[in-house]
Design a protein around this motif. Structure first.
Motif, PDB file in Angstrom:
ATOM      1  N   UNK A 173      64.280 131.944 -10.588  1.00 57.73           N
ATOM      2  CA  UNK A 173      64.285 133.385 -10.881  1.00 57.73           C
ATOM      3  C   UNK A 173      64.997 134.292  -9.872  1.00 57.73           C
ATOM      4  N   UNK A 174      65.618 133.655  -8.793  1.00 53.63           N
ATOM      5  CA  UNK A 174      66.118 134.329  -7.866  1.00 53.63           C
ATOM      6  C   UNK A 174      67.663 134.615  -8.349  1.00 53.63           C
ATOM      7  N   UNK A 175      68.143 135.568  -7.779  1.00 52.64           N
ATOM      8  CA  UNK A 175      69.709 136.222  -8.306  1.00 52.64           C
ATOM      9  C   UNK A 175      70.493 135.127  -8.010  1.00 52.64           C
ATOM     10  N   UNK A 176      71.465 134.783  -8.719  1.00 51.84           N
ATOM     11  CA  UNK A 176      72.670 134.002  -8.224  1.00 51.84           C
ATOM     12  C   UNK A 176      73.803 135.095  -7.804  1.00 51.84           C
ATOM     13  N   UNK A 177      74.150 134.902  -6.448  1.00 52.96           N
ATOM     14  CA  UNK A 177      75.258 135.706  -5.934  1.00 52.96           C
ATOM     15  C   UNK A 177      76.641 135.168  -6.355  1.00 52.96           C
ATOM     16  N   UNK A 178      77.761 135.893  -6.242  1.00 52.60           N
ATOM     17  CA  UNK A 178      79.192 135.248  -6.311  1.00 52.60           C
ATOM     18  C   UNK A 178      79.489 134.489  -5.232  1.00 52.60           C
ATOM     19  N   UNK A 179      80.095 133.331  -5.790  1.00 49.33           N
ATOM     20  CA  UNK A 179      80.563 132.285  -5.044  1.00 49.33           C
ATOM     21  C   UNK A 179      79.574 131.036  -4.663  1.00 49.33           C
ATOM     22  N   UNK A 180      78.303 131.295  -5.211  1.00 51.02           N
ATOM     23  CA  UNK A 180      77.152 130.391  -4.924  1.00 51.02           C
ATOM     24  C   UNK A 180      77.298 129.279  -6.102  1.00 51.02           C
ATOM     25  N   UNK A 181      77.171 127.942  -5.907  1.00 48.82           N
ATOM     26  CA  UNK A 181      77.366 127.041  -6.850  1.00 48.82           C
ATOM     27  C   UNK A 181      76.017 126.995  -8.166  1.00 48.82           C
ATOM     28  N   UNK A 182      76.612 126.944  -9.137  1.00 51.27           N
ATOM     29  CA  UNK A 182      75.787 126.990 -10.062  1.00 51.27           C
ATOM     30  C   UNK A 182      76.169 126.313 -11.389  1.00 51.27           C
ATOM     31  N   UNK A 183      75.315 126.001 -12.371  1.00 49.99           N
ATOM     32  CA  UNK A 183      75.685 125.322 -13.719  1.00 49.99           C
ATOM     33  C   UNK A 183      74.423 125.077 -14.594  1.00 49.99           C
ATOM     34  N   UNK A 184      74.838 124.531 -15.831  1.00 42.21           N
ATOM     35  CA  UNK A 184      73.502 124.679 -16.797  1.00 42.21           C
ATOM     36  C   UNK A 184      72.789 123.374 -16.564  1.00 42.21           C
ATOM     37  N   UNK A 185      71.492 123.642 -16.934  1.00 43.70           N
ATOM     38  CA  UNK A 185      70.690 122.546 -16.921  1.00 43.70           C
ATOM     39  C   UNK A 185      70.771 121.935 -18.218  1.00 43.70           C
ATOM     40  N   UNK A 186      69.632 121.082 -18.520  1.00 47.74           N
ATOM     41  CA  UNK A 186      69.335 120.290 -19.757  1.00 47.74           C
ATOM     42  C   UNK A 186      69.045 121.053 -20.988  1.00 47.74           C
ATOM     43  N   UNK A 187      68.563 122.277 -20.753  1.00 53.24           N
ATOM     44  CA  UNK A 187      68.189 123.365 -21.722  1.00 53.24           C
ATOM     45  C   UNK A 187      69.235 124.392 -21.852  1.00 53.24           C
ATOM     46  N   UNK A 188      70.448 124.211 -21.139  1.00 52.63           N
ATOM     47  CA  UNK A 188      71.856 124.995 -21.285  1.00 52.63           C
ATOM     48  C   UNK A 188      71.559 126.431 -20.638  1.00 52.63           C
ATOM     49  N   UNK A 189      70.639 126.455 -19.662  1.00 53.06           N
ATOM     50  CA  UNK A 189      70.283 127.844 -19.099  1.00 53.06           C
ATOM     51  C   UNK A 189      70.987 127.701 -17.614  1.00 53.06           C
ATOM     52  N   UNK A 190      71.507 128.793 -16.982  1.00 57.45           N
ATOM     53  CA  UNK A 190      72.308 128.810 -15.878  1.00 57.45           C
ATOM     54  C   UNK A 190      71.257 128.640 -14.746  1.00 57.45           C
ATOM     55  N   UNK A 191      71.467 127.749 -13.809  1.00 55.13           N
ATOM     56  CA  UNK A 191      70.613 127.632 -12.572  1.00 55.13           C
ATOM     57  C   UNK A 191      71.277 127.221 -11.542  1.00 55.13           C
ATOM     58  N   UNK A 192      70.681 127.319 -10.313  1.00 55.50           N
ATOM     59  CA  UNK A 192      71.524 126.941  -8.905  1.00 55.50           C
ATOM     60  C   UNK A 192      71.521 125.759  -8.931  1.00 55.50           C
ATOM     61  N   UNK A 193      72.591 125.124  -8.068  1.00 52.55           N
ATOM     62  CA  UNK A 193      72.825 123.754  -8.032  1.00 52.55           C
ATOM     63  C   UNK A 193      71.672 122.922  -7.450  1.00 52.55           C
ATOM     64  N   UNK A 194      71.153 123.668  -6.572  1.00 54.05           N
ATOM     65  CA  UNK A 194      69.963 122.856  -5.650  1.00 54.05           C
ATOM     66  C   UNK A 194      68.725 122.843  -6.580  1.00 54.05           C
TER      67      UNK A 194
END
Length: 110
Positions: free
Chosen positions: A87-108
């Motif tokens: 639920x935290x904001x994803x800032x520009x430049x921060x690594x992110x990607x889709x999870x198994x449910x195709x939702x955007x999440x942090x890489x961590x």
């Protein structure tokens, strides 16, 4: 659907006139031997006519703009992306990607 339904709408009336004009132009070009031009005008007339026959009331409801923003993780209050996992904001430049449910999440958070 009533044939006279919605003829007060100037946009719909313009599309009806466009489809009719394309059909007439297609017939004239086909009779004069210009097959490719006639076929293209005929396809255009069919496309515009099909769009008129199958149109729904509101384009925004048809493509569900608000629902797609929520599914993409966009939040209106901060104007950015939020991680679907924490639920935290994803800032520009921060690594992110889709999870198994195709939702955007942090890489961590994956």
């Amino acid at each position: 659907m009533d044939p006279n339904e919605g003829t007060d709408d100037p946009d719909r009336l313009a599309r009806i006139l466009l489809a009719t004009a394309l059909a007439v132009v297609a017939a004239v070009w086909l009779r004069s031997g210009k097959r490719v031009r006639g076929a293209l005008a005929g396809v255009g007339a069919l496309a515009v006519g099909y769009g008129l026959a199958t149109e729904s009331g509101d384009l925004m409801e048809t493509i569900d703009i608000e629902g797609s923003e929520e599914r993409a993780g966009l939040s209106e209050e901060d104007g950015g992306l939020r991680c679907a996992a924490c639920g935290e904001p994803i800032v520009p430049g921060q690594r992110r990607g889709p999870n198994e449910n195709h939702e955007i999440v942090h890489e961590d958070c994956e």
